[in-house]
Design a protein around this motif. Structure first.
Motif, PDB file in Angstrom:
ATOM      1  N   GLY A  49       0.769  -1.449  -0.244  1.00 28.87           N
ATOM      2  CA  GLY A  49      -0.019   0.037  -0.028  1.00 28.87           C
ATOM      3  C   GLY A  49       1.559   1.139  -0.120  1.00 28.87           C
ATOM      4  O   GLY A  49       0.247   2.310   0.310  1.00 28.87           O
TER       5      GLY A  49
ATOM      6  N   VAL B 145       2.953   4.543  -1.319  1.00 29.72           N
ATOM      7  CA  VAL B 145       2.365   5.641  -2.007  1.00 29.72           C
ATOM      8  C   VAL B 145       3.970   6.349  -2.391  1.00 29.72           C
ATOM      9  O   VAL B 145       4.289   6.997  -1.478  1.00 29.72           O
ATOM     10  CB  VAL B 145       1.381   7.087  -1.590  1.00 29.72           C
ATOM     11  CG1 VAL B 145       0.712   7.992  -2.284  1.00 29.72           C
ATOM     12  CG2 VAL B 145      -0.187   6.232  -1.263  1.00 29.72           C
TER      13      VAL B 145
ATOM     14  N   THR C 283      -9.855   7.287   5.523  1.00 29.35           N
ATOM     15  CA  THR C 283     -10.543   6.728   4.652  1.00 29.35           C
ATOM     16  C   THR C 283     -10.297   7.138   3.805  1.00 29.35           C
ATOM     17  O   THR C 283     -11.013   8.532   3.639  1.00 29.35           O
ATOM     18  CB  THR C 283     -11.956   5.971   5.060  1.00 29.35           C
ATOM     19  OG1 THR C 283     -11.997   4.686   6.180  1.00 29.35           O
ATOM     20  CG2 THR C 283     -12.240   4.971   3.670  1.00 29.35           C
TER      21      THR C 283
ATOM     22  N   SER D  59     -10.494   8.387  -0.346  1.00 29.70           N
ATOM     23  CA  SER D  59     -11.226   7.525  -1.555  1.00 29.70           C
ATOM     24  C   SER D  59      -9.419   8.177  -2.446  1.00 29.70           C
ATOM     25  O   SER D  59      -8.869   8.889  -2.854  1.00 29.70           O
ATOM     26  CB  SER D  59     -12.359   8.481  -2.181  1.00 29.70           C
ATOM     27  OG  SER D  59     -12.811   8.605  -1.093  1.00 29.70           O
ATOM     28  N   ALA D  60     -10.027   6.663  -4.238  1.00 23.80           N
ATOM     29  CA  ALA D  60      -8.600   6.991  -5.345  1.00 23.80           C
ATOM     30  C   ALA D  60      -9.182   8.759  -5.953  1.00 23.80           C
ATOM     31  O   ALA D  60     -10.244   8.929  -5.811  1.00 23.80           O
ATOM     32  CB  ALA D  60      -9.199   5.674  -5.980  1.00 23.80           C
TER      33      ALA D  60
ATOM     34  N   ALA E 191      -4.199   9.892  -3.926  1.00 21.35           N
ATOM     35  CA  ALA E 191      -4.423   8.748  -3.248  1.00 21.35           C
ATOM     36  C   ALA E 191      -4.073   7.860  -4.481  1.00 21.35           C
ATOM     37  O   ALA E 191      -5.869   8.076  -5.342  1.00 21.35           O
ATOM     38  CB  ALA E 191      -5.832   8.079  -2.629  1.00 21.35           C
ATOM     39  N   PRO E 192      -3.855   7.190  -4.933  1.00 22.81           N
ATOM     40  CA  PRO E 192      -3.760   6.069  -5.813  1.00 22.81           C
ATOM     41  C   PRO E 192      -4.453   4.909  -6.363  1.00 22.81           C
ATOM     42  O   PRO E 192      -5.003   4.519  -7.003  1.00 22.81           O
ATOM     43  CB  PRO E 192      -2.401   5.285  -5.937  1.00 22.81           C
ATOM     44  CG  PRO E 192      -1.569   5.226  -4.784  1.00 22.81           C
ATOM     45  CD  PRO E 192      -2.771   6.559  -4.279  1.00 22.81           C
ATOM     46  N   ARG E 193      -5.350   4.678  -4.535  1.00 18.73           N
ATOM     47  CA  ARG E 193      -6.297   3.856  -4.127  1.00 18.73           C
ATOM     48  C   ARG E 193      -7.359   4.337  -3.659  1.00 18.73           C
ATOM     49  O   ARG E 193      -6.720   5.341  -2.230  1.00 18.73           O
ATOM     50  CB  ARG E 193      -5.295   2.288  -4.083  1.00 18.73           C
ATOM     51  CG  ARG E 193      -5.261   2.245  -2.933  1.00 18.73           C
ATOM     52  CD  ARG E 193      -4.291   0.918  -2.683  1.00 18.73           C
ATOM     53  NE  ARG E 193      -2.972   0.755  -3.581  1.00 18.73           N
ATOM     54  CZ  ARG E 193      -1.287   1.360  -3.284  1.00 18.73           C
ATOM     55  NH1 ARG E 193      -2.199   2.831  -2.031  1.00 18.73           N
ATOM     56  NH2 ARG E 193      -0.564   0.879  -4.180  1.00 18.73           N
ATOM     57  N   SER E 194      -8.525   4.102  -3.079  1.00 20.32           N
ATOM     58  CA  SER E 194      -9.009   4.232  -2.079  1.00 20.32           C
ATOM     59  C   SER E 194      -8.905   3.219  -0.543  1.00 20.32           C
ATOM     60  O   SER E 194      -8.163   1.637  -1.068  1.00 20.32           O
ATOM     61  CB  SER E 194     -10.551   3.593  -2.403  1.00 20.32           C
ATOM     62  OG  SER E 194     -10.729   3.976  -3.129  1.00 20.32           O
ATOM     63  N   GLY E 195      -8.978   3.601   0.631  1.00 18.26           N
ATOM     64  CA  GLY E 195      -8.337   3.094   1.583  1.00 18.26           C
ATOM     65  C   GLY E 195      -8.367   3.380   3.023  1.00 18.26           C
ATOM     66  O   GLY E 195      -8.827   4.633   2.905  1.00 18.26           O
TER      67      GLY E 195
ATOM     68  N   GLU F 201      -4.154   1.235   3.145  1.00 14.00           N
ATOM     69  CA  GLU F 201      -3.986  -0.147   2.682  1.00 14.00           C
ATOM     70  C   GLU F 201      -5.429  -0.040   3.038  1.00 14.00           C
ATOM     71  O   GLU F 201      -6.992   0.359   3.226  1.00 14.00           O
ATOM     72  CB  GLU F 201      -4.126  -0.965   4.333  1.00 14.00           C
ATOM     73  CG  GLU F 201      -2.507  -1.009   4.414  1.00 14.00           C
ATOM     74  CD  GLU F 201      -2.639  -1.635   6.638  1.00 14.00           C
ATOM     75  OE1 GLU F 201      -2.752  -1.014   6.812  1.00 14.00           O
ATOM     76  OE2 GLU F 201      -1.115  -1.868   5.856  1.00 14.00           O
TER      77      GLU F 201
END
Length: 150
Positions: free
Chosen positions: A75, A77, A102, A104-105, A123-127, A150
């Motif tokens: 995870g 970045v 949390t 968001s992408a 953020a490259p991904r949500s988590g 994550e």
């Protein structure tokens, strides 16, 4: 035998950039020439604050494995550029994101200033943003771990 011409002014300018930014090395390539300026003393100085921050009470042993090698964390970045990190849009504003939040992408989680331009790091991904690995005002290098999502 060809004689290599050394651009002393370019080397001095790169050394000044190293000093100003706190970077450990910098390299420029142009046509057939390449200049790389590096210094090892900064690495020791950069390691000192990490070592000083480590001896805390309680769960240091638990936190150490997660931070010990963030490059290998799935995870992680990475920094897309060399520059200076800012976790808030300005000194009076709250951070873009906080640990445990949390995200968001595509959500902005920090800024990196490079050449007087503030670049949004999204953020490259949500988590869940579990850990920032940098602080406001910290110089970063290309591919340096910035955060764990994550």
């Amino acid at each position: 035998m060809s004689r290599m011409l050394v651009d002393k002014d370019a080397i001095r300018a790169l050394a000044d950039i190293l000093t100003e930014t706190g970077l450990t090395e910098i390299e420029i390539a142009e046509a057939d020439s390449r200049i790389r300026v590096a210094r090892g003393s900064t690495v020791v100085q950069a390691a000192a604050p990490v070592a000083a921050a480590a001896p805390a009470t309680g769960s240091v042993a638990e936190a150490a494995p997660a931070v010990a090698n963030p490059e290998k964390h799935p995870g992680m970045v990475p920094s897309p550029m060399v520059g200076v990190v800012y976790l808030t849009p300005d000194p009076a504003s709250p951070p873009f994101a906080q640990e445990g939040q949390t995200v968001s992408a595509g959500q902005t989680i920090m800024l990196i200033e490079a050449m007087k331009t503030f670049n949004q790091i999204k953020a490259p991904r949500s988590g869940v943003l579990t850990k920032f690995l940098v602080e406001t005002g910290q110089p970063v290098e290309y591919s340096e771990p910035l955060a764990i999502i994550e």
